[in-house]
Scaffold this active site. Structure first.
Site, PDB file in Angstrom:
ATOM      1  N   CYS A 390       0.834  -1.203   0.000  1.00 14.86           N
ATOM      2  CA  CYS A 390       0.000   0.000   0.000  1.00 14.86           C
ATOM      3  C   CYS A 390       0.875   1.262   0.000  1.00 14.86           C
ATOM      4  CB  CYS A 390      -1.011  -0.036   1.140  1.00 14.86           C
ATOM      5  SG  CYS A 390      -2.484   0.914   0.738  1.00 14.86           S
ATOM      6  N   HIS A 516      -3.733  -5.091   0.261  1.00 15.90           N
ATOM      7  CA  HIS A 516      -3.196  -5.634   1.519  1.00 15.90           C
ATOM      8  C   HIS A 516      -3.237  -7.164   1.518  1.00 15.90           C
ATOM      9  CE1 HIS A 516      -2.901  -1.856   3.830  1.00 15.90           C
ATOM     10  NE2 HIS A 516      -3.854  -1.460   2.994  1.00 15.90           N
ATOM     11  N   GLU A 518      -1.701  -9.151   3.316  1.00 18.54           N
ATOM     12  CA  GLU A 518      -1.622  -9.701   4.678  1.00 18.54           C
ATOM     13  C   GLU A 518      -3.006 -10.015   5.248  1.00 18.54           C
ATOM     14  OE1 GLU A 518      -1.158  -6.590   3.812  1.00 18.54           O
ATOM     15  OE2 GLU A 518      -1.699  -5.154   5.389  1.00 18.54           O
TER      16      GLU A 518
HETATM   17  N1  GLN Z   1      -2.050   6.699   2.772  1.00 12.59           N
HETATM   18  C1  GLN Z   1      -2.121   5.947   1.561  1.00 12.59           C
HETATM   19  C2  GLN Z   1      -3.462   6.093   0.870  1.00 12.59           C
HETATM   20  O1  GLN Z   1      -4.444   6.420   1.481  1.00 12.59           O
HETATM   21  C3  GLN Z   1      -1.824   4.472   1.801  1.00 12.59           C
HETATM   22  C4  GLN Z   1      -2.818   3.790   2.667  1.00 12.59           C
HETATM   23  C5  GLN Z   1      -2.335   2.488   3.234  1.00 12.59           C
HETATM   24  O2  GLN Z   1      -1.132   2.219   3.269  1.00 12.59           O
HETATM   25  N2  GLN Z   1      -3.252   1.674   3.699  1.00 12.59           N
HETATM   26  O3  GLN Z   1      -3.543   5.872  -0.305  1.00 12.59           O
END
Ligand code: GLN
EC number: 6.3.4.2
Length: 549
Positions: A390, A516, A518
């Site tokens: 992410c 994600h 995970e």
């Molecule tokens: N802050 C980033 C976004 O909103 C990444 C979010 C995250 O890592 N879950 O796109």
């Protein structure tokens, strides 16, 4: 539905906690669920949290640990992660309800006029709404057993309506259909050299004062519970002696189902719920995993670069994914927690010394960003296996733009709204969003993998689905620049064209994912991206040894 197509008639188990928080209600609930599932029953677990937030999505990770996202896009408590990792069955919004959501629903109904003429009160309106939510999953006809974990401790003001709802449900459903397990602490007093039952007696008394008699008492303890202590607890707490279950501190959370099996918790539950089941819990596959986890052949050191590293719960699912992936590789994965704020281009070589792989973690906001970018540069240039999740993927894209493509000012508009090169930008549909809660790009989205890429090789198929939680995205305006400079865009959302995976071909393992992974790794289904990352780290470590010898 059951095998013969008939809807199942669910029975309900409640898990309450007493004496102190952090006794591991979620792990006890998950372990019991695992044992019942291994006997061929269809089981799910839900959690009711007594706080006023509508969901944990807006809570700082320092406050509440990781926010776990389900396929249907619910932002939920991290215990749901345990439920999925143990049971290997997805959960949903229905599996996590907070007091905030209960009150929200009741207030919306009041505004619509559903209670016209009535004074809206905690009993019966709030308790009715709690009961309606508790029974919801059972009404699908998909489950034999629904385990409900009540967050918080018995005696907390905010837990009272839930305990009252359980009391009422015992009448509504009949005592054959509902069971209460109370998890408590039996502390060992060093000076007296004794295990003490008084805190347990008090917390059970508190439950009884609210009209709820626990059926089974699970006692967390550092020492085995002798028969006389079990007898005493049984006597004072009004349960049979074989309903007093010992829960010794375990080496790992994955040992707990086997400890509970030894204590016959599953047998006791079935007996008390009047469920006939002569199948022994088949835990062979689970034991196979534990054997691999505890007897590793290899060992690697992975740096986890994040900004909440002081609180390991903030990265719970990532840490657990490494356990699953480590076991799959028969490898001990040592996680080195590295604060992104502590990293600079000057100290990075020293900080990363001895690492066999680096994961740059998800996150929000500006703090620690330059450290993450420095981390990506170092591992890219030094051929150290890299996995960006992410925000970690977004940082990999920024680093590549700055140092390879030649856009020194490249940035994300999350941190630099006026950057000349917004290689990471707010998604179109996010531009008019003002509410913070429940408004990110959330839940499962499809992703199509390109042929002849590392991603496709790892997944072994072209169409995948992964869970998301973010507002920013790779800016497609720059796709050509990236590809021309050698970055491969290997995964794309087929409906929106959003970039979901990037990788570098001339590197042993360099992969960044917008989603994600995970959140989908389980004991029985370790995530392939983690499994292959650990594999790459093992290779890196053995090459290093070769060079040194
Ligand atoms: N802050 C980033 C976004 O909103 C990444 C979010 C995250 O890592 N879950 O796109």
């Amino acid at each position: 539905m059951s095998m013969n197509g008939q809807p199942r008639n669910p029975k309900y188990i409640f898990v309450t906690g007493g004496v102190t928080s952090s006794l591991g209600k979620g792990i006890i609930a998950s372990s019991l669920a695992k044992l019942l599932q291994s006997r061929g029953l269809s089981v799910t677990i839900q959690k009711f949290d007594p706080y006023i937030n509508v969901d944990p999505g807006t809570l700082n990770p320092y406050e509440h640990g990781e926010c776990y996202v389900t396929d249907d896009g619910a932002e939920t408590d991290l215990d749901l992660g345990h439920y999925e990792r143990f049971l290997n069955v997805p959960t949903s919004q229905a599996n996590n309800v907070t007091t905030g959501r209960i009150y929200y629903n009741v207030i919306m109904k009041e505004r619509k006029g559903n209670y016209l003429g009535k004074t809206v009160q905690v009993i019966p309106h709030i308790t009715d709404e709690i009961k309606r939510n508790i029974l919801q999953l059972g009404e699908t006809g998909n489950f034999d057993i629904i385990i409900t974990e009540l967050g918080g401790c018995v005696g907390d003001i905010e837990s009272l309506p839930y305990v009252e709802a359980v009391r009422q449900l015992k009448w509504d459903l009949g005592s054959d259909n509902l069971l209460v397990i109370h998890l408590t602490l039996v502390p060992y007093l060093q000076s007296a050299g004794e295990l003490k039952t008084k805190p347990t007696q008090h917390s059970v008394k508190m439950l009884q004062e609210s009209g709820v008699q626990p059926d089974i008492i699970v006692c967390r303890t550092e020492h085995p519970l002798p028969q006389d202590i079990r007898r005493k607890i049984a006597l004072f707490c009004n349960v049979e002696q074989n309903s007093v279950i010992e829960a010794m501190d375990a080496e790992t959370i994955y040992d707990v189902p086997l400890l509970m099996q030894k204590e016959k918790l599953d047998q006791r539950v079935l007996y008390m719920l009047d469920i006939y089941n002569d199948q022994d819990a088949d835990m062979d596959a689970w034991k196979g995993f534990l054997g691999r986890y505890k007897n590793p052949i290899e060992e690697v050191r992975i740096g986890l670069v994040g900004k909440y590293v002081e609180l390991k719960d903030a990265y719970k699912s990532i840490a657990e994914s490494f356990i699953h992936a480590g076991a799959a590789n028969e490898c001990k994965v040592n996680i080195e927690w590295i604060h992104s704020e502590s990293l600079t281009p000057e100290n990075i070589a020293e900080k990363f010394d001895g690492l066999d792989g680096v994961l740059v973690a998800p996150g929000f906001g500006e703090r620690g960003i330059e450290g993450k970018i420095a981390a990506v540069r170092y591992v890219r240039e030094n051929n150290i296996p890299f996995f960006g999740i992410c925000l970690g993927m977004q940082m990999a894209c920024i680093e590549f733009a700055r140092n390879v493509i030649g856009m020194p000012e490249a940035h994300s508009t999350e941190m630099a709204p006026d950057t000349e090169f917004p290689v990471i930008d707010l998604m179109e549909e996010q531009k008019n969003v003002t509410d913070k809660g429940g408004t990110m790009r959330l839940g499962a989205y499809a992703c199509k993998l390109k042929d002849k890429t590392l991603a496709k090789k790892i997944y072994g198929k072209a169409n995948i689905s992964e869970r998301h939680r973010h507002r920013w995205e790779f800016n497609n305006k720059y796709q050509k620049n990236y590809e021309a400079a050698g970055m491969v865009i290997s995964g794309i959302n087929p409906d929106s064209g959003l970039v979901e995976i990037v990788e570098l071909p001339n590197h042993p393992y360099f992969i960044g994912v917008q989603f994600h992974p995970e959140l989908k790794s389980t004991v029985m289904n370790p995530h392939p991206l983690f499994v292959n990352f650990v594999k790459a780290a093992i290779e890196y470590a053995s090459n290093k040894k070769l060079v040194l010898s």
